[in-house]
Design a protein around this motif. Structure first.
Motif, PDB file in Angstrom:
ATOM      1  N   GLY A  10       0.869  -1.169  -0.053  1.00  0.00           N
ATOM      2  CA  GLY A  10       0.040  -0.255  -0.028  1.00  0.00           C
ATOM      3  C   GLY A  10       0.885   1.246   0.129  1.00  0.00           C
ATOM      4  N   LEU A  11       0.055   2.468   0.295  1.00  0.00           N
ATOM      5  CA  LEU A  11       0.775   3.705   0.269  1.00  0.00           C
ATOM      6  C   LEU A  11       0.861   3.782   1.791  1.00  0.00           C
ATOM      7  N   VAL A  12       2.119   4.485   2.108  1.00  0.00           N
ATOM      8  CA  VAL A  12       2.422   4.906   3.474  1.00  0.00           C
ATOM      9  C   VAL A  12       3.410   6.179   3.432  1.00  0.00           C
ATOM     10  N   GLN A  13       3.635   6.881   4.775  1.00  0.00           N
ATOM     11  CA  GLN A  13       4.337   7.972   4.618  1.00  0.00           C
ATOM     12  C   GLN A  13       5.467   7.527   5.146  1.00  0.00           C
ATOM     13  N   ALA A  14       6.639   8.339   4.856  1.00  0.00           N
ATOM     14  CA  ALA A  14       7.960   8.126   5.467  1.00  0.00           C
ATOM     15  C   ALA A  14       7.829   7.788   6.888  1.00  0.00           C
ATOM     16  N   GLY A  15       8.551   6.801   7.400  1.00  0.00           N
ATOM     17  CA  GLY A  15       8.748   6.602   9.008  1.00  0.00           C
ATOM     18  C   GLY A  15       7.448   5.414   9.446  1.00  0.00           C
TER      19      GLY A  15
END
Length: 124
Positions: A10-15
């Motif tokens: 999926g799509l995830v933010q950095a960290g």
């Protein structure tokens, strides 16, 4: 016939974190070693992590300390817990199986069976 099915991308933010799963079906003696590889656009497929049936695990230097591979032999499932994700982790992630009773290998040619892949995108 051996089949591998990945999920969890999926799509995830950095960290952030994601957990990938790979369910194997078919002859269980084909799953002695299970591995995760990844491939970014325009790049070669590269080793991420691998684990043997008796839980000997290896990691690429780029993911050590951030990713953890594990498996549930009763469920013929291997997991990849990915923490502290970075934009450079963006890639299609593939599950692979090797039926030979040996130390897990890090080359794509060492694996006989492959899944279709699951996309991981890390935004900055």
């Amino acid at each position: 016939q051996v089949q591998l099915a990945e999920s969890g991308g999926g799509l995830v933010q950095a960290g952030g974190s994601l957990r990938l799963s790979c369910v194997a079906s078919g002859r269980s003696n084909s799953f002695y070693n299970m591995g995760w590889f990844r491939q970014a656009p325009g790049k070669e497929r590269e080793f991420v992590a691998a684990i043997s049936r008796n839980n000997i695990a290896y990691y690429a230097d780029s993911v050590k300390g951030r990713f953890t591979i594990s498996r549930d032999n009763a469920k013929n499932t291997v997991y990849l817990q990915m923490n502290s994700l970075k934009p450079e982790d963006t890639a299609a992630y593939y599950c692979a199986a090797d039926g030979r009773p040996r130390v897990p290998r890090v080359t794509t040619t060492s694996y006989d069976y492959w899944g279709q892949g699951t996309q991981v995108t890390v935004s900055s």
